[in-house]
Design a protein around this motif. Structure first.
Motif, PDB file in Angstrom:
ATOM      1  N   THR A  22     -16.369   2.820  36.315  1.00  0.00           N
ATOM      2  CA  THR A  22     -15.112   3.125  35.638  1.00  0.00           C
ATOM      3  C   THR A  22     -15.200   2.869  34.138  1.00  0.00           C
ATOM      4  O   THR A  22     -14.780   3.702  33.331  1.00  0.00           O
ATOM      5  N   LEU A  23     -15.733   1.733  33.747  1.00  0.00           N
ATOM      6  CA  LEU A  23     -15.791   1.389  32.323  1.00  0.00           C
ATOM      7  C   LEU A  23     -16.776   2.243  31.534  1.00  0.00           C
ATOM      8  O   LEU A  23     -16.537   2.548  30.368  1.00  0.00           O
ATOM      9  N   THR A  24     -17.876   2.611  32.150  1.00  0.00           N
ATOM     10  CA  THR A  24     -18.922   3.314  31.414  1.00  0.00           C
ATOM     11  C   THR A  24     -18.874   4.824  31.589  1.00  0.00           C
ATOM     12  O   THR A  24     -19.453   5.550  30.794  1.00  0.00           O
ATOM     13  N   GLY A  25     -18.223   5.285  32.641  1.00  0.00           N
ATOM     14  CA  GLY A  25     -18.243   6.708  32.954  1.00  0.00           C
ATOM     15  C   GLY A  25     -19.557   7.130  33.586  1.00  0.00           C
ATOM     16  O   GLY A  25     -19.889   8.313  33.624  1.00  0.00           O
ATOM     17  N   ALA A  26     -20.319   6.166  34.094  1.00  0.00           N
ATOM     18  CA  ALA A  26     -21.622   6.446  34.693  1.00  0.00           C
ATOM     19  C   ALA A  26     -21.467   7.257  35.970  1.00  0.00           C
ATOM     20  O   ALA A  26     -20.468   7.152  36.671  1.00  0.00           O
ATOM     21  N   ALA A  27     -22.488   8.034  36.242  1.00  0.00           N
ATOM     22  CA  ALA A  27     -22.542   8.823  37.471  1.00  0.00           C
ATOM     23  C   ALA A  27     -23.763   8.378  38.265  1.00  0.00           C
ATOM     24  O   ALA A  27     -24.785   7.991  37.703  1.00  0.00           O
ATOM     25  N   LEU A  28     -23.643   8.452  39.573  1.00  0.00           N
ATOM     26  CA  LEU A  28     -24.744   8.084  40.448  1.00  0.00           C
ATOM     27  C   LEU A  28     -25.684   9.266  40.621  1.00  0.00           C
ATOM     28  O   LEU A  28     -25.282  10.352  41.023  1.00  0.00           O
ATOM     29  N   ASP A  29     -26.957   9.053  40.310  1.00  0.00           N
ATOM     30  CA  ASP A  29     -27.996  10.045  40.565  1.00  0.00           C
ATOM     31  C   ASP A  29     -28.480   9.794  41.984  1.00  0.00           C
ATOM     32  O   ASP A  29     -29.202   8.832  42.246  1.00  0.00           O
ATOM     33  N   ALA A  30     -28.068  10.644  42.904  1.00  0.00           N
ATOM     34  CA  ALA A  30     -28.356  10.438  44.319  1.00  0.00           C
ATOM     35  C   ALA A  30     -29.841  10.532  44.657  1.00  0.00           C
ATOM     36  O   ALA A  30     -30.291   9.961  45.640  1.00  0.00           O
ATOM     37  N   GLU A  31     -30.618  11.212  43.827  1.00  0.00           N
ATOM     38  CA  GLU A  31     -32.050  11.341  44.104  1.00  0.00           C
ATOM     39  C   GLU A  31     -32.788  10.014  43.964  1.00  0.00           C
ATOM     40  O   GLU A  31     -33.720   9.739  44.707  1.00  0.00           O
ATOM     41  N   ASN A  32     -32.385   9.215  42.976  1.00  0.00           N
ATOM     42  CA  ASN A  32     -33.088   7.945  42.773  1.00  0.00           C
ATOM     43  C   ASN A  32     -32.178   6.720  42.890  1.00  0.00           C
ATOM     44  O   ASN A  32     -32.596   5.619  42.550  1.00  0.00           O
ATOM     45  N   ASP A  33     -30.955   6.933  43.347  1.00  0.00           N
ATOM     46  CA  ASP A  33     -29.989   5.839  43.531  1.00  0.00           C
ATOM     47  C   ASP A  33     -29.802   5.000  42.274  1.00  0.00           C
ATOM     48  O   ASP A  33     -29.721   3.771  42.325  1.00  0.00           O
ATOM     49  N   MET A  34     -29.719   5.656  41.131  1.00  0.00           N
ATOM     50  CA  MET A  34     -29.516   4.976  39.854  1.00  0.00           C
ATOM     51  C   MET A  34     -28.264   5.513  39.175  1.00  0.00           C
ATOM     52  O   MET A  34     -27.945   6.696  39.303  1.00  0.00           O
ATOM     53  N   LEU A  35     -27.591   4.634  38.455  1.00  0.00           N
ATOM     54  CA  LEU A  35     -26.481   5.070  37.621  1.00  0.00           C
ATOM     55  C   LEU A  35     -27.041   5.571  36.299  1.00  0.00           C
ATOM     56  O   LEU A  35     -28.008   5.006  35.768  1.00  0.00           O
TER      57      LEU A  35
END
Length: 139
Positions: A22-35
């Motif tokens: 929420t604070l960063t606006g990050a999205a989850l990259d489902a391929e590598n499980d990283m924000l």
């Protein structure tokens, strides 16, 4: 009869994850499980037991001020820094929770360690204990 709590989640506590997104606006990259945010990876680490006996002597406002003055507070521009939780119980239980957001695990870990050093540092300003804690200690 005994009452127990069973934590049946598959993973850790979820509120630090949601705060980070929420604070960063990050999205989850489902391929590598990283924000990821703004094309860079983003990590978070959370500790729910950052403790010091000195927390019984200082207000939550002072804890936040100390963190900000040390340059550890969350910065929305860099999308890095520290969030504090369980602050209302700091005086009663002498502990706080800390979530650190950074681009690197070692930096996030360093933020949490820095907060631990900060709240246990000698020479802190001790305030009056006249304000009762919001969260009462249970005996």
């Amino acid at each position: 009869m005994w009452a127990i709590e069973i934590n049946a989640r598959k993973c850790a506590t979820t509120h630090p994850y949601f705060w980070t997104r929420t604070l960063t606006g990050a999205a989850l990259d489902a391929e590598n499980d990283m924000l990821h945010v703004d094309g860079r990876p983003l990590v978070y680490q959370s500790a729910e037991y950052v403790a010091s006996p000195l927390l019984a002597e200082i207000s939550g406002e002072s804890v936040l001020r100390m963190i900000e003055d040390a340059g550890l507070g969350y910065d929305p521009q860099s999308k890095e820094g520290v969030l504090v939780h369980m602050l209302s119980c700091a005086r009663a239980h002498r502990k706080i929770g800390v979530t650190a957001i950074s681009a690197h695990h070692h930096t996030a870990d360093g933020y949490i360690r820095a907060v631990q050093r900060l709240i246990t540092a000698p020479g802190h300003v001790v305030e009056s204990n006249s304000i009762p804690p919001i969260c009462e200690a249970r005996t």
